[in-house]
Write a protein that holds these residues in place. Structure first.
Motif, PDB file in Angstrom:
ATOM      1  N   ALA A  82      -2.422 -15.247  10.506  1.00 12.11           N
ATOM      2  CA  ALA A  82      -1.901 -14.236  11.423  1.00 12.11           C
ATOM      3  C   ALA A  82      -0.745 -13.474  10.787  1.00 12.11           C
ATOM      4  O   ALA A  82      -0.640 -12.247  10.926  1.00 12.11           O
ATOM      5  N   LEU A  83       0.125 -14.188  10.078  1.00 10.19           N
ATOM      6  CA  LEU A  83       1.252 -13.527   9.416  1.00 10.19           C
ATOM      7  C   LEU A  83       0.753 -12.548   8.354  1.00 10.19           C
ATOM      8  O   LEU A  83       1.204 -11.398   8.292  1.00 10.19           O
ATOM      9  N   VAL A  84      -0.181 -13.007   7.513  1.00  7.60           N
ATOM     10  CA  VAL A  84      -0.707 -12.160   6.433  1.00  7.60           C
ATOM     11  C   VAL A  84      -1.400 -10.933   7.000  1.00  7.60           C
ATOM     12  O   VAL A  84      -1.197  -9.799   6.534  1.00  7.60           O
ATOM     13  N   LEU A  85      -2.225 -11.138   8.025  1.00  6.52           N
ATOM     14  CA  LEU A  85      -2.975 -10.026   8.612  1.00  6.52           C
ATOM     15  C   LEU A  85      -2.060  -9.020   9.290  1.00  6.52           C
ATOM     16  O   LEU A  85      -2.278  -7.807   9.195  1.00  6.52           O
ATOM     17  N   ARG A  86      -1.026  -9.502   9.962  1.00  5.04           N
ATOM     18  CA  ARG A  86      -0.098  -8.583  10.620  1.00  5.04           C
ATOM     19  C   ARG A  86       0.646  -7.735   9.600  1.00  5.04           C
ATOM     20  O   ARG A  86       0.863  -6.547   9.800  1.00  5.04           O
ATOM     21  N   VAL A  87       1.052  -8.364   8.498  1.00  5.89           N
ATOM     22  CA  VAL A  87       1.723  -7.609   7.434  1.00  5.89           C
ATOM     23  C   VAL A  87       0.766  -6.565   6.850  1.00  5.89           C
ATOM     24  O   VAL A  87       1.132  -5.398   6.647  1.00  5.89           O
ATOM     25  N   ALA A  88      -0.485  -6.981   6.592  1.00  4.49           N
ATOM     26  CA  ALA A  88      -1.472  -6.071   6.012  1.00  4.49           C
ATOM     27  C   ALA A  88      -1.751  -4.892   6.936  1.00  4.49           C
ATOM     28  O   ALA A  88      -1.747  -3.732   6.509  1.00  4.49           O
ATOM     29  N   PHE A  89      -1.983  -5.183   8.225  1.00  3.90           N
ATOM     30  CA  PHE A  89      -2.258  -4.113   9.181  1.00  3.90           C
ATOM     31  C   PHE A  89      -1.034  -3.227   9.381  1.00  3.90           C
ATOM     32  O   PHE A  89      -1.163  -2.018   9.594  1.00  3.90           O
TER      33      PHE A  89
END
Length: 247
Positions: A82-89
């Motif tokens: 979730a952390l990685v995806l939020r940063v990416a988005f």
């Protein structure tokens, strides 16, 4: 035709480099007392709080039923993903908002999130999930836990993609005209999911009125995104669909 759906990306202001990002933050928060900036900030804050707790409950419910060591690994995978995806988005949000029709689609997606939240808040799901000791409130999530470690990990990963996109689009939709608030909101969302999601889930489970307020904000943002995503002169879906409807 395909170019039309991406050429309008220039219509959305770029966040630029660190200097431009900092300037946007200073500008928005120096005017935080204005009605539009204050409303956007409060909406972003409530969206982040409610969705962080909701995300934690979903991850915990999917991991429930596994042995303790596997359950902890799945929850850790969920939080990290979730952390990685939020940063990416978050890094892609300017480009995402420049795609014709995505604001409209994001609003529809948020309505589905709102319906799911309404169902979870308003109904007693009983024993759909045995719950996990690590996450408060997941025993009433209405989500059936996965039967294996691999199944749980995949289910969490897929859920994270949807939930992270929901969160970023919701924050961007609430603070579209205030890029500084949008940036701070996205950073806050990442911090909440990584640090305080379980604490938030516990309070949302205990004080349901927090969830109802968050639900109302998400519905408002969703409807606003659907409207803007249809009528916007540059990025609206309406101007592309109308010729086909009109023949």
């Amino acid at each position: 035709m395909i170019e039309l759906f991406f050429a309008s990306a220039a219509a959305v202001p770029s966040l630029g480099g660190p200097a431009e990002i900092w300037a946007a933050i200073v500008k928005d928060f120096s005017n935080i007392g204005s009605p539009s900036a204050l409303t956007a900030f409060l909406q972003v804050l409530m969206i982040d709080i409610v969705l962080a707790g909701d995300n934690a409950i979903v991850v915990g419910a999917l991991a429930a039923g596994l042995p303790a060591d596997q359950r902890k690994k799945v929850i850790a995978i969920g939080v990290i993903a979730a952390l990685v995806l939020r940063v990416a988005f978050a890094l892609m949000v300017t480009w995402l908002l420049g795609i014709v029709g995505l604001i409209f689609a994001g609003g529809v997606l948020l309505l589905w999130v709102a319906w799911r939240m309404y169902r979870d808040i308003g109904a007693d799901h009983g024993t759909d999930s045995p719950g996990s000791p690590e996450i408060a409130g997941d025993e009433d999530s209405g989500i059936k836990p996965a039967k294996s470690f691999v199944g749980a990990a995949w289910a969490v990963a897929i859920a994270d993609v949807s939930m992270s996109l929901d969160n970023v689009l919701a924050v961007a939709g609430a603070a579209k005209d205030h890029p500084g608030i949008m940036i701070v909101g996205l950073v806050f969302a990442v911090a909440l999911m990584g640090i305080a999601a379980n604490i938030i889930a516990k309070y949302i489970e205990r004080y349901r009125w927090i969830a109802w307020i968050g639900l109302a904000v998400i519905v408002y943002v969703a409807i606003k995104m659907i409207y803007d995503g249809w009528v916007d002169p540059q990025l609206g879906l309406g101007k592309f669909v109308a010729p086909f409807i009109g023949g």
